[in-house]
Design a protein around this motif. Structure first.
Motif, PDB file in Angstrom:
ATOM      1  N   SER A  90       1.312  -1.235   0.196  1.00 29.29           N
ATOM      2  CA  SER A  90      -0.211  -0.010   0.394  1.00 29.29           C
ATOM      3  C   SER A  90       0.551   1.264   0.288  1.00 29.29           C
ATOM      4  N   ILE A  91       0.448   1.626  -1.054  1.00 34.35           N
ATOM      5  CA  ILE A  91       0.850   3.890  -0.754  1.00 34.35           C
ATOM      6  C   ILE A  91       0.961   4.757  -0.443  1.00 34.35           C
ATOM      7  N   ASN A  92      -0.301   4.814   0.456  1.00 33.49           N
ATOM      8  CA  ASN A  92      -1.435   5.617   0.809  1.00 33.49           C
ATOM      9  C   ASN A  92      -0.475   6.015   1.677  1.00 33.49           C
ATOM     10  N   GLU A  93      -0.153   7.710   1.325  1.00 33.87           N
ATOM     11  CA  GLU A  93       0.545   8.163   2.111  1.00 33.87           C
ATOM     12  C   GLU A  93      -0.031   8.995   3.515  1.00 33.87           C
ATOM     13  N   VAL A  94      -1.236   8.622   4.000  1.00 34.15           N
ATOM     14  CA  VAL A  94      -2.236   9.507   4.867  1.00 34.15           C
ATOM     15  C   VAL A  94      -1.994   7.694   6.136  1.00 34.15           C
ATOM     16  N   TYR A  95      -2.901   7.283   5.333  1.00 36.77           N
ATOM     17  CA  TYR A  95      -2.663   6.080   6.808  1.00 36.77           C
ATOM     18  C   TYR A  95      -2.041   4.472   6.181  1.00 36.77           C
ATOM     19  N   LYS A  96      -0.783   4.582   7.628  1.00 36.98           N
ATOM     20  CA  LYS A  96       0.383   4.168   6.750  1.00 36.98           C
ATOM     21  C   LYS A  96      -0.151   2.915   7.707  1.00 36.98           C
ATOM     22  N   PHE A 151      -6.345  -1.770   6.209  1.00 36.86           N
ATOM     23  CA  PHE A 151      -6.702  -1.589   4.768  1.00 36.86           C
ATOM     24  C   PHE A 151      -6.837  -3.506   4.883  1.00 36.86           C
ATOM     25  N   THR A 152      -7.677  -4.111   3.450  1.00 31.75           N
ATOM     26  CA  THR A 152      -7.065  -4.984   2.759  1.00 31.75           C
ATOM     27  C   THR A 152      -6.910  -5.211   1.465  1.00 31.75           C
ATOM     28  N   ILE A 153      -6.777  -6.826   1.171  1.00 28.76           N
ATOM     29  CA  ILE A 153      -6.460  -6.697   0.058  1.00 28.76           C
ATOM     30  C   ILE A 153      -7.145  -7.679  -0.234  1.00 28.76           C
ATOM     31  N   GLN A 154      -8.147  -7.303  -1.772  1.00 24.12           N
ATOM     32  CA  GLN A 154      -8.892  -8.496  -2.555  1.00 24.12           C
ATOM     33  C   GLN A 154      -8.205  -8.892  -3.907  1.00 24.12           C
ATOM     34  N   PHE A 155      -8.482  -9.428  -4.873  1.00 21.39           N
ATOM     35  CA  PHE A 155      -8.293 -10.083  -6.030  1.00 21.39           C
ATOM     36  C   PHE A 155      -9.422 -10.267  -6.774  1.00 21.39           C
ATOM     37  N   LEU A 156      -9.047 -10.358  -7.976  1.00 17.07           N
ATOM     38  CA  LEU A 156     -10.552 -10.878  -9.020  1.00 17.07           C
ATOM     39  C   LEU A 156      -9.774 -11.716  -9.894  1.00 17.07           C
ATOM     40  N   ILE A 157      -9.740 -12.742 -10.540  1.00 21.17           N
ATOM     41  CA  ILE A 157      -9.093 -13.764 -11.521  1.00 21.17           C
ATOM     42  C   ILE A 157     -10.486 -13.572 -12.797  1.00 21.17           C
ATOM     43  N   SER A 158      -9.762 -12.961 -14.143  1.00 17.87           N
ATOM     44  CA  SER A 158     -10.623 -13.036 -15.324  1.00 17.87           C
ATOM     45  C   SER A 158     -11.124 -14.058 -15.205  1.00 17.87           C
ATOM     46  N   SER A 159     -12.548 -14.025 -15.804  1.00 17.75           N
ATOM     47  CA  SER A 159     -13.172 -15.258 -16.726  1.00 17.75           C
ATOM     48  C   SER A 159     -12.232 -16.267 -17.155  1.00 17.75           C
ATOM     49  N   ASP A 160     -11.073 -15.859 -18.259  1.00 12.93           N
ATOM     50  CA  ASP A 160     -10.717 -17.423 -19.316  1.00 12.93           C
ATOM     51  C   ASP A 160      -9.797 -17.182 -18.093  1.00 12.93           C
ATOM     52  N   ALA A 199      -4.633  -7.731  -8.517  1.00 10.32           N
ATOM     53  CA  ALA A 199      -4.765  -7.597  -7.154  1.00 10.32           C
ATOM     54  C   ALA A 199      -4.411  -5.698  -6.413  1.00 10.32           C
ATOM     55  N   TYR A 200      -5.674  -5.594  -5.859  1.00 10.84           N
ATOM     56  CA  TYR A 200      -5.880  -4.447  -5.399  1.00 10.84           C
ATOM     57  C   TYR A 200      -5.774  -4.578  -3.279  1.00 10.84           C
ATOM     58  N   VAL A 201      -5.215  -4.118  -2.884  1.00 12.16           N
ATOM     59  CA  VAL A 201      -5.581  -2.892  -1.718  1.00 12.16           C
ATOM     60  C   VAL A 201      -7.153  -2.116  -1.484  1.00 12.16           C
ATOM     61  N   SER A 202      -7.196  -2.299  -0.505  1.00 14.96           N
ATOM     62  CA  SER A 202      -8.132  -1.060  -0.294  1.00 14.96           C
ATOM     63  C   SER A 202      -8.668  -1.078   0.821  1.00 14.96           C
ATOM     64  N   MET A 203      -9.590  -0.058   1.673  1.00 13.21           N
ATOM     65  CA  MET A 203      -9.301   0.613   3.161  1.00 13.21           C
ATOM     66  C   MET A 203     -10.087  -0.025   3.610  1.00 13.21           C
ATOM     67  N   LYS A 256     -16.992   9.331   2.408  1.00 14.87           N
ATOM     68  CA  LYS A 256     -17.487   8.177   1.366  1.00 14.87           C
ATOM     69  C   LYS A 256     -16.885   8.352  -0.173  1.00 14.87           C
ATOM     70  N   SER A 257     -16.033   7.528  -0.532  1.00 15.79           N
ATOM     71  CA  SER A 257     -15.120   7.369  -1.523  1.00 15.79           C
ATOM     72  C   SER A 257     -16.629   7.082  -3.337  1.00 15.79           C
ATOM     73  N   ARG A 258     -15.922   7.405  -3.990  1.00  8.96           N
ATOM     74  CA  ARG A 258     -17.600   6.783  -5.559  1.00  8.96           C
ATOM     75  C   ARG A 258     -16.915   5.274  -5.438  1.00  8.96           C
ATOM     76  N   GLY A 259     -15.883   4.994  -4.871  1.00 11.20           N
ATOM     77  CA  GLY A 259     -15.623   3.597  -5.135  1.00 11.20           C
ATOM     78  C   GLY A 259     -14.206   3.056  -4.464  1.00 11.20           C
ATOM     79  N   THR A 260     -14.048   2.195  -4.315  1.00 12.04           N
ATOM     80  CA  THR A 260     -12.921   1.912  -3.525  1.00 12.04           C
ATOM     81  C   THR A 260     -11.006   2.066  -3.821  1.00 12.04           C
ATOM     82  N   SER A 261     -10.982   2.847  -2.663  1.00 13.77           N
ATOM     83  CA  SER A 261      -9.354   3.169  -2.706  1.00 13.77           C
ATOM     84  C   SER A 261      -7.990   1.906  -3.252  1.00 13.77           C
ATOM     85  N   TYR A 262      -7.056   1.929  -3.772  1.00 12.72           N
ATOM     86  CA  TYR A 262      -6.840   0.864  -3.668  1.00 12.72           C
ATOM     87  C   TYR A 262      -4.959   0.815  -4.539  1.00 12.72           C
TER      88      TYR A 262
END
Length: 414
Positions: free
Chosen positions: A245-251, A256-265, A271-275, A281-287
């Motif tokens: 994670s390279i978020n400058e505010v929350y060290k 943070f939690t880490i999630q991933f998506l696997i493509s259908s093929d 892979a991404y790290v989210s808060m 409230k944000s428009r999506g997931t910080s990552y």
């Protein structure tokens, strides 16, 4: 003349005398024929029964339900149901009252062969458990109890015979003992531990192929980091890829939690790290996002540089998920193309009176079905859309009607 008359009288007399004998003979013949037919039929019937008793013994049959066209499982009226691709529902299993305290948290997964489902339940009190239901027989076939431990995720094997379960034992805020178990889905046997680790927390598990299980994890000590791990079942070895994670505010890594998506093929992993806790409230997931190849977990070119929508699902060349607009109660289901377009496409908008909980993508006969679990005016429902048709309609700024809708329904399988 007298002679002729006498001859005629004699003939008539003989005929009158012979008639009783003729009728008697006919009657006797008929009786003998009927009796003979009765004996013949009786002998054949006895012969047939005798043959059946030795060559074909009837066995009891169990009435089962076909699962070939099952699309998903969901919760309705204190029970788990399944539905087919036409929206026709079938009640499978009654839930316990204590499992319905938080109905939105019922976590269900259908096996790849669609014959079974597993869900997170309780075994009485607050003990967590994995319960496995035979959809065809509509009954529980096994239960695996983990006491006060927290089950963070589980996944079916590709052949539907086993389940991998991630269990976290939390001693204090950042002190974890994590275990990864294998359980037999159809037999009540002892769990098989794959490994255990200290000061790590597993957040997500996928059993992608016969040999490889992937999971994401957060490490709290001795070094704080997030990572994707491949567990090789054949060699009982692990391959780890650090996603920092390279978020400058929350060290603090605990935020943070880490999630991933696997493509259908099955060629790439996103892979991404989210808060875990966001101050606003944000428009999506910080990552922080990386694209990895499978099974090596080598870093690939970045396919997507976008705020990832919540509950995102990756299907071929696009990601579908839930987007919340900053400073507004509005939320919508959006589509993000890969490679990325300039902006996302809003597929379904609920307005301030509604909200979305989750999305799911299914494929049937080459057609992609978008399943949406939403809440509108405090009523939860599940709807299905033809995704290609929905995209075309939304590009023209038109609305699209769902293929079907399940009112008063929630918590479909993920």
């Amino acid at each position: 003349m007298e002679n002729q008359t006498q001859k005629y009288n004699n003939t008539v007399g003989r005929q009158s005398i012979n008639k009783p004998y003729i009728w008697a003979i006919i009657l006797i013949t008929l009786i003998l024929g009927i009796f003979g037919l009765y004996i013949f039929v009786r002998q054949q019937s006895n012969k047939k029964l005798s043959t059946q008793s030795f060559t074909k013994i009837p066995t009891p049959t169990v009435q089962t339900n076909s699962t070939a066209n099952t699309a998903l499982a969901f919760v309705k009226d204190s029970a788990i149901y399944t539905t087919d691709f036409s929206g026709v529902s079938n009640k499978v299993f009654e839930l316990k009252q204590e499992e319905l305290v938080l109905p939105k948290s019922i976590y269900i997964k259908i096996s790849p062969d669609k014959n079974y489902l597993a869900y997170l339940g309780t075994s009485g009190g607050l003990d967590s458990a994995i319960k496995i239901i035979d959809i065809r027989l509509k009954k529980k076939i096994s239960q695996h109890v983990y006491g006060s431990a927290r089950i963070t995720d589980f996944a079916w094997s590709p052949d539907s015979k086993k389940i991998v379960v991630a269990v976290n034992l939390k001693n204090n805020e950042k002190d974890f003992i994590t275990l990864l178990y294998l359980i037999d889905s159809t037999n009540q046997t002892e769990d098989e531990p794959l490994f255990n680790g200290e000061n790590i927390e597993i957040t997500q598990v996928k059993w992608q192929d016969e040999q490889n299980i992937y999971y994401s994890r957060v490490a709290y000590a001795p070094e704080q980091n997030t990572a994707i791990v491949r567990y090789d079942l054949k060699n009982k070895s692990r391959n780890l890829k650090i996603i920092k994670s390279i978020n400058e505010v929350y060290k603090d890594i605990s935020l943070f939690t880490i999630q991933f998506l696997i493509s259908s093929d099955k060629k790439d992993m996103l892979a991404y790290v989210s808060m875990k806790e966001k101050p606003m409230k944000s428009r999506g997931t910080s990552y922080d996002l990386q694209t990895l190849s499978l099974p090596s977990l080598e870093t690939q070119l970045l396919l997507l540089n976008y705020v990832l929508p919540k509950e995102a699902k990756w299907y071929k060349n696009y990601v579908v998920g839930i987007e919340e607009v900053y400073g507004s109660p509005d939320s919508s289901v959006v589509l993000v193309s890969i490679p990325q377009e300039k902006q996302s496409l809003s597929l379904i908008d609920m307005g301030p009176s509604g909200s979305f909980h989750s999305v799911k993508l299914l494929e049937q006969n080459g057609k992609v079905i978008l399943i949406v679990w939403f809440e509108f005016d405090e009523q939860q429902s599940i709807s299905a859309y033809d995704l290609d048709s929905l995209i075309e309609m939304r590009k023209k700024s038109y609305m699209s009607e769902p293929l079907w809708k399940l009112p008063d329904s929630s918590s479909f399988d993920l």
